[in-house]
Design a protein around this motif. Structure first.
Motif, PDB file in Angstrom:
ATOM      1  N   THR A 484       3.308  14.426   3.138  1.00  0.00           N
ATOM      2  CA  THR A 484       2.988  13.142   2.515  1.00  0.00           C
ATOM      3  C   THR A 484       1.476  13.012   2.346  1.00  0.00           C
ATOM      4  O   THR A 484       0.694  13.764   2.923  1.00  0.00           O
ATOM      5  N   GLN A 500       1.864  11.854 -11.453  1.00  0.00           N
ATOM      6  CA  GLN A 500       2.901  12.826 -11.159  1.00  0.00           C
ATOM      7  C   GLN A 500       2.354  13.839 -10.140  1.00  0.00           C
ATOM      8  O   GLN A 500       1.263  14.375 -10.328  1.00  0.00           O
ATOM      9  N   ASN A 515       9.098  17.207  -7.052  1.00  0.00           N
ATOM     10  CA  ASN A 515       8.253  16.302  -7.823  1.00  0.00           C
ATOM     11  C   ASN A 515       8.387  14.887  -7.285  1.00  0.00           C
ATOM     12  O   ASN A 515       9.448  14.481  -6.792  1.00  0.00           O
ATOM     13  N   ASP A 516       7.289  14.148  -7.370  1.00  0.00           N
ATOM     14  CA  ASP A 516       7.295  12.751  -6.956  1.00  0.00           C
ATOM     15  C   ASP A 516       6.283  12.000  -7.806  1.00  0.00           C
ATOM     16  O   ASP A 516       5.426  12.612  -8.472  1.00  0.00           O
ATOM     17  N   THR A 517       6.384  10.678  -7.793  1.00  0.00           N
ATOM     18  CA  THR A 517       5.453   9.807  -8.515  1.00  0.00           C
ATOM     19  C   THR A 517       4.800   8.876  -7.513  1.00  0.00           C
ATOM     20  O   THR A 517       5.480   8.271  -6.677  1.00  0.00           O
ATOM     21  N   THR A 518       3.487   8.755  -7.580  1.00  0.00           N
ATOM     22  CA  THR A 518       2.777   7.917  -6.616  1.00  0.00           C
ATOM     23  C   THR A 518       3.124   6.446  -6.831  1.00  0.00           C
ATOM     24  O   THR A 518       3.336   5.987  -7.957  1.00  0.00           O
ATOM     25  N   PHE A 524       2.596   9.409  -2.035  1.00  0.00           N
ATOM     26  CA  PHE A 524       3.704  10.284  -2.434  1.00  0.00           C
ATOM     27  C   PHE A 524       4.338  10.856  -1.178  1.00  0.00           C
ATOM     28  O   PHE A 524       3.692  10.960  -0.126  1.00  0.00           O
ATOM     29  N   GLU A 525       5.609  11.233  -1.274  1.00  0.00           N
ATOM     30  CA  GLU A 525       6.344  11.749  -0.112  1.00  0.00           C
ATOM     31  C   GLU A 525       7.295  12.847  -0.535  1.00  0.00           C
ATOM     32  O   GLU A 525       8.014  12.714  -1.535  1.00  0.00           O
ATOM     33  N   PHE A 526       7.280  13.924   0.237  1.00  0.00           N
ATOM     34  CA  PHE A 526       8.305  14.963   0.123  1.00  0.00           C
ATOM     35  C   PHE A 526       8.933  15.078   1.517  1.00  0.00           C
ATOM     36  O   PHE A 526       8.300  15.599   2.437  1.00  0.00           O
TER      37      PHE A 526
END
Length: 817
Positions: A484, A500, A515-518, A524-526
């Motif tokens: 994160t 992105q 992929n994540d979007t802030t 952002f988090e994975f």
């Protein structure tokens, strides 16, 4: 609706009866639903002592603390090896699945391992919400039989003799360094009420000390004698008089004398005692006339819990100085029960711990096909696990077979899954010889266990904070590895919303793309990522227009470790003598086989061969083309000419680089950082170590950026660009995942191995298997080969059933020529 249960006692004397209402099953079930999700963890290790260079293997069992059933809650377990100097020298990130996990430590010189006592510590991030209460700790011993041994342990430079009681903290200092505590049963002494007073004596290292002495009153009149009967513990009976104070004159094994004040006597109050009569546990509430006069017919509430769950509760007016009833043990699970007495204002007045033992009516056995084997002979080990009806047990086990090296191990000294989950994990401090209390060959074990609960039982243990535990849950449950952070503007710290973020993880030729979007805060988090070993992480961010904009600010993947409080105390003489004998026996074994340490067949560790040159390893799988500059190879004036001349089907100018088959530019990475033409032009060709070109399907690992292929440039020593310009929107860095666990190596002597022909097999651990489950018939068969030493082999099986019953089975056999 509650049910009234009546327990009538009929003995040779009359005991008034007391009627308590037991909490209904529905109510108890409701309590279970609302309680916090607390974990406990236990590690089964293949051995308790190791030589430097050996491997320590472990199996992790994570359970629901209230029922001891396997608990699929946290997925990450932190397992640490702590040195005698209280330093964490190695930490494994162990993957838990269904409450089970396994791993190992290589006890190599490179870790700074020296002979001494070490601590193995294990916990989840979620456990940190409850302080130190559920952290697993186990001591292991590391020896070096082939070298000069300087055994390390932690000395306390300011150690003094402290003898005190629990109430007034009176202290007596003496060079003998003895700590003596007195514990009135139930918590307090009460005027004119007969009470048991337990005591415990230890040295400054926490080892038990034998003592004896006499109790005196205010007038120095001797009242009663006392003497320790087990591990420095014992008890005596005292009926305090009015306006009396008491002290003890204690004589140690070294004939030193100490004077210690007993806790102060209370004028009013209540006491709680428990005695075993005809194999029943009789609970007795006592008070004195002064208390009855102040509170006639006072309502008292008794609550009995095990591991935070209430199994018996009721309220009763107290009309007489003494009331008794039989504790309904059949309603309790096995383990330590906490019996607490409350007054009408719900204030605790007295408390007693008692152990509830159960006959689980299950049979788990181990049998070998022989009782004696020749060296290197195959062993067939059969496991049978069934309940009393003969049905197969649903259970999970781990098993170790180890060379005793001529030492008759006293299993009472060790910690196993039974003694930990059922007792030691619910008692503060180190329990001396924990398995003694679960060894059925010790006839006085339950009486001595009661002494342990009277003296070392918890006071402010986490269960007493229940049900407010959920209010301090600052640490999250980790369901996987999380990466994160946030994306900020390059100028200032304004968050970049709706950027992105793409993450690529490359590990062992496997690739993961996420992929994540802030969000509005740039976060952002994975989450819940699963990978083993070290991976290369590539992060890139773009704004809504597809431009590389923003700066990464990453969070720490793992929290800092918990504070270390380990002190490797000096062992008792008998333990030290055993270690000395063990070192001698292993040294003699090496001499007998006429081999130096490096030729012993121990653990086989398979590692990649070190490259002869400094060429960096590929981070992105297989390349379609690789170029490595040669010292006497052709010289190029700049990086673009080098790419044009050395990479097939590439056109390179100062303004652009592309593969001939594509119309757009490829993604270009320099030491993992995405690079534009300006940065590329600043690279010195003398700094280039390797160039890789990926123009086929392999470029898909870069997502849409790889649609036109990829060129990866590695520089010598990772120098990257020599320009001062820095890329903020991309990150390439190594990240550590779960431990890449090894398989235990066991030789197969039915298939000769030329590589081991000249190596003597004197392994200390002959077999280790962390995952054994009975089949549909409740059976399992394990096979392995012996070492070549005339010795005794111990087999240690531990595990837990699906309904939370811990299992320990031990066996042994001989190896003889």
């Amino acid at each position: 609706m509650t049910k009234k249960l009546f327990y009538l006692l009929v003995f040779f004397f009359s005991i008034p009866t007391i009627n308590f209402a037991q909490q209904s099953g529905d109510s108890i079930q409701k309590t279970k639903i609302t309680i916090p999700e607390i974990e406990k963890v236990y590690l089964h290790t293949d051995n308790d002592y190791y030589s430097i260079g050996e491997s320590l293997w472990y199996k992790a069992y994570s359970v629901y603390a209230y029922t001891n059933q396997l608990f699929d809650h946290s997925k990450i377990l932190y397992v640490e090896l702590v040195s005698p100097e209280s330093k964490i020298i190695s930490c494994n990130i162990t993957n838990l699945e269904g409450g089970l996990g396994h791993g190992d430590f290589i006890l190599a010189d490179s870790l700074g391992v020296k002979p001494g006592t070490y601590q193995l510590r294990a916990y989840t991030n979620w456990m940190r919400n409850y302080g130190d209460d559920f952290i697993f700790k186990k001591e292991i011993r590391i020896i070096s039989p082939n070298k000069d041994n300087t055994i390390l342990y932690q000395e306390n430079d300011n150690t003094k003799t402290i003898a005190k009681n629990k109430k007034d903290n009176s202290k007596v200092e003496d060079p003998a360094a003895i700590l003596i505590d007195f514990f009135p049963e139930g918590g307090s002494l009460l005027e004119e009420v007969i009470s048991n007073v337990a005591f415990k004596a230890t040295d400054s290292y926490g080892n038990p000390m034998e003592i004896k002495g006499t109790i005196y009153d205010t007038t120095d009149k001797p009242i009663t004698l006392f003497k320790s009967i087990h591990d420095g513990m014992g008890k005596f009976i005292l009926q305090p008089g009015k306006d009396q104070k008491y002290y003890a004159k204690v004589t140690t094994a070294n004939n030193e004398e100490l004077k210690i004040n007993l806790p102060e006597v209370q004028k009013t109050g209540y006491t709680l005692s428990i005695n075993s009569i005809d194999q029943k546990k009789v609970v007795t509430i006592k008070t004195n006339a002064a208390t009855l006069n102040q509170n006639p017919d006072a309502d008292l509430t008794l609550i009995c819990t095990t591991r935070g769950i209430t199994y018996f509760e009721g309220t009763q007016p107290l009309k007489d100085p003494k009331l008794s009833f039989i504790l309904p043990e059949e309603n309790f699970p096995e383990g330590i029960a906490q019996v607490t007495l409350y007054d009408k204002l719900s204030r605790p007045q007295s408390e007693r711990l008692v152990y509830i033992e159960k006959n689980n009516d299950i049979t788990v056995s181990l049998s070998t096909d022989k009782k004696q084997y020749i060296p290197k002979e195959k062993v067939n080990l059969n496991l049978s696990a069934k309940d009393k009806q003969g049905n197969p047990l649903i259970a999970n086990f781990s098993i170790a077979a180890t060379d005793t090296n001529g030492i008759n191990e006293n299993f009472d000294n060790t910690l196993d899954i039974c003694s930990y989950f059922l007792m030691a994990s619910d008692i503060r401090g180190k329990v001396h010889k924990p398995n003694y209390y679960f060894n059925h060959s010790n006839p006085a074990r339950l009486f001595h266990l009661d002494l342990l609960l009277l003296t070392q039982g918890w006071r402010d243990f986490v269960w007493k904070k229940f049900p407010n535990l959920h209010k301090s849950q600052n640490f999250k449950v980790e369901k996987g590895i999380s990466i994160t952070g946030k994306v900020e503007n390059l100028i200032g710290t304004t968050a970049k919303e709706n950027n992105q973020v793409q993450m690529i993880l490359l590990n062992n030729k496997a690739t993961a793309m996420l992929n994540d979007t802030t969000d509005v805060n740039g976060k952002f988090e994975f989450n819940n990522i699963v990978f083993k070993g070290t991976a290369t992480m590539l992060l890139n961010t773009k704004n809504q227009k597809g431009k590389n904009r923003g700066e990464f600010v990453l969070d720490s993947i793992y929290n800092l470790p918990m504070t270390v409080d380990f002190k490797a105390f000096k062992p008792l003489n008998e333990e030290e003598n055993q270690i000395t004998q063990l070192e001698t026996n292993i040294r003699n074994k090496n001499i007998l086989f006429n081999i130096p340490e490096e030729n012993q067949l121990k653990d086989v560790i398979i590692t990649a061969k070190k490259k002869k040159d400094d060429t960096p390893e590929s981070r992105y799988g297989f390349a379609d083309f690789t170029y490595i500059p040669e010292e006497k190879g052709p010289r190029f004036s700049n990086i673009f000419m080098l790419l044009q001349m050395t990479i097939p089907n590439v056109t390179a100018t100062v303004n652009s680089v592309r593969f001939n088959r594509y119309n757009g530019p490829p993604v270009i990475l320099v030491d993992g950082i995405e690079t534009d033409m300006d940065l590329l032009s600043s690279i010195s060709i003398d700094d280039i170590a390797k160039i890789e070109a990926i123009k086929g399907p392999g470029a898909a690992i870069f997502g849409s950026q790889g649609a036109n292929g990829a060129i990866i440039i590695y520089t010598k020593m990772g120098k990257g660009s020599t320009t001062s310009k820095k890329v903020f929107h991309s990150i390439a860095m190594p990240v550590n995942g779960y431990q890449n666990t090894r398989f235990f190596y066991s030789p197969d002597y039915s298939k000769p191995n030329p590589l081991e022909k000249d190596k003597a097999d004197i392994r200390n651990t002959l077999y280790w298997n962390p995952y054994i489950q009975p089949d549909e018939k409740g059976s399992a068969t394990i096979s392995y080969y012996n070492n070549e030493v005339d010795t005794t082999v111990n087999i240690d099986l531990e595990g837990i059933t699906n309904n939370g019953i811990p299992i320990v089975v031990k066996s042994s056999y001989q190896i003889k020529k």
